[in-house]
Design a protein around this motif. Sequence first.
Motif, short mmCIF file in Angstrom:
data_model
loop_
_atom_site.label_atom_id
_atom_site.label_comp_id
_atom_site.label_asym_id
_atom_site.label_seq_id
_atom_site.Cartn_x
_atom_site.Cartn_y
_atom_site.Cartn_z
N ALA A 15 0.84 -1.21 0.00
CA ALA A 15 0.00 0.00 0.00
C ALA A 15 0.87 1.26 0.00
O ALA A 15 0.61 2.21 -0.74
N LYS A 16 1.92 1.26 0.83
CA LYS A 16 2.81 2.43 0.83
C LYS A 16 3.56 2.53 -0.48
O LYS A 16 3.81 3.63 -0.99
N SER A 17 3.95 1.38 -1.04
CA SER A 17 4.67 1.38 -2.31
C SER A 17 3.87 2.11 -3.39
O SER A 17 4.40 2.95 -4.12
N VAL A 18 2.59 1.80 -3.47
CA VAL A 18 1.73 2.46 -4.46
C VAL A 18 1.68 3.97 -4.20
O VAL A 18 1.82 4.78 -5.11
N LYS A 19 1.54 4.32 -2.94
CA LYS A 19 1.37 5.73 -2.57
C LYS A 19 2.64 6.54 -2.85
O LYS A 19 2.59 7.63 -3.44
N ILE A 20 3.79 6.01 -2.44
CA ILE A 20 5.03 6.78 -2.59
C ILE A 20 5.47 6.84 -4.05
O ILE A 20 6.01 7.85 -4.51
N THR A 21 5.19 5.78 -4.81
CA THR A 21 5.55 5.79 -6.23
C THR A 21 4.63 6.73 -7.00
O THR A 21 5.06 7.41 -7.95
N ASN A 22 3.38 6.78 -6.63
CA ASN A 22 2.47 7.75 -7.24
C ASN A 22 2.96 9.18 -7.01
O ASN A 22 2.88 10.04 -7.90
N TYR A 23 3.46 9.44 -5.80
CA TYR A 23 3.96 10.78 -5.49
C TYR A 23 5.21 11.09 -6.31
O TYR A 23 5.36 12.20 -6.84
N LEU A 24 6.10 10.12 -6.44
CA LEU A 24 7.29 10.30 -7.27
C LEU A 24 6.88 10.61 -8.71
O LEU A 24 7.44 11.52 -9.35
N GLU A 25 5.91 9.88 -9.22
CA GLU A 25 5.45 10.11 -10.58
C GLU A 25 4.89 11.53 -10.73
O GLU A 25 5.18 12.23 -11.70
N PRO A 58 9.49 0.90 0.09
CA PRO A 58 8.60 1.40 1.13
C PRO A 58 9.05 1.16 2.57
O PRO A 58 8.62 1.88 3.47
N LEU A 59 9.89 0.18 2.81
CA LEU A 59 10.31 -0.07 4.19
C LEU A 59 11.27 0.99 4.70
O LEU A 59 11.27 1.31 5.89
N TYR A 60 12.12 1.54 3.84
CA TYR A 60 13.11 2.49 4.34
C TYR A 60 13.14 3.83 3.62
O TYR A 60 13.80 4.76 4.08
N ASN A 61 12.45 3.97 2.51
CA ASN A 61 12.43 5.27 1.85
C ASN A 61 11.27 6.12 2.35
O ASN A 61 10.22 5.62 2.72
#
Length: 423
Positions: free
Chosen positions: A332-342, A404-407
């Motif tokens: 879930a965090k992976s999707v969220k943080i990658t969306n923000y990067l995009e 997502p675990l450390y970024n």
Amino acid sequence: MQTTQHKNTLEFAREQDQNDPLKIYRNQFHIPKDKNGEEQVYLCGNSLGLQPKLVKDYIQQELEDWSNLGVEGHTEAKNPWMPYHEFLTEKMAKIVGAKPSEVVMMNTLSVNLHLMMVSFYQPTSERFKIIIESDAFPSDKYAVESQLKFHGYDPKDALILWKPREGEELCHFEDLEKIMETEGDQVALLLIGSTNYYTGQSFPLKKITELGHRHGAKVGFDLAHGAGNIQPNLHKTGPDFAVWCSYKYLNSGPGSVGGCFVHERHANNKDLKRFTGWWGHNKQTRFNMRHEFDAIPGAEGWQLSNPPILSLAAIRASLAIFEEAGFKNIRAKSVKITNYLEYLLKEIEGDQIEIITPQNPEERGCQLSIKVKNANKALFDKLMAAGVIADWREPNVIRVAPAPLYNSFEDVYKMVERLKALL
């Protein structure tokens, strides 16, 4: 897939970090620092994951037991070495969506890939071809070509490449369907990287599996860029096998032990051809030394040798963090943080860069591949000098992967700000 709530400010990024339920895990990893002692922006977990701080204690325990017990550590160590690989199985199975009996940690990825092809690539005069994606990781291509040659086939005739359409970067499932419609009767194996190393595209694993099986082919996946990144749901997806490494998103250290999945429908098939070793033999009689080979049911039956305990200890440390955090939360965090990067990358004015990774979060993991137009490696080198650790893939792609675990969201913001300054 962006949201209108995103803001291109450091304050917004820090607010996201403050509200991040996984924020405590960043402090459980060693973050590399620059010569001034400042933490670098490390976005290279797709190549080598960072070291969990737990690793030192986990390995130290085994060093102490080796020092104090010698050979008796196999049975008397705090974590006995004889069944040590079993301590990892259940946690690893959750991460790839498999039953514990379908998973084993052993060898390294390319070794496991060859072992699986021994069992699941059984060519005949009528059915002998293998399909891979055209830009598969080189190791996969080399392994497949060598297997074809070993069986007496010319890769020029027996290797089929699933290619993007002209002028495009991504593969279309419909094109794979067309290949199977015309070549399916001759295809023995579909071997696809679940998440492409170059573009970051995640493929529809269940649809590929059903397509291959419908045409009578075996199906396998390379999860090198999938395990710990996406949820492949291997048991329900149903491929015959899958293999992966553990040093990328699974943070187990350079060159660490890989993983292997064999679907339970093959668990008790002792007629399957395979290369064998003593660690795949029946545990009850393994040390009798006089028995004919008797395969352990399930994935463990493909083991060759007793495993390297110090390497498994590092994996075990990382899997403990995955277990505590919960892979559903990690994804879930992976999707969220990658969306923000995009979102941030698309805010950059001009046309110097282009994201070639799919926009749909269901078709990618956390990696975004940034195509640099009319550029050589100079921009990447400057980005590294600015304290952003990413990686470069020829001819013109910078890969960045917020693990997502450390970024943190602040990591992502800083990376884009430094990229903007260089552009």
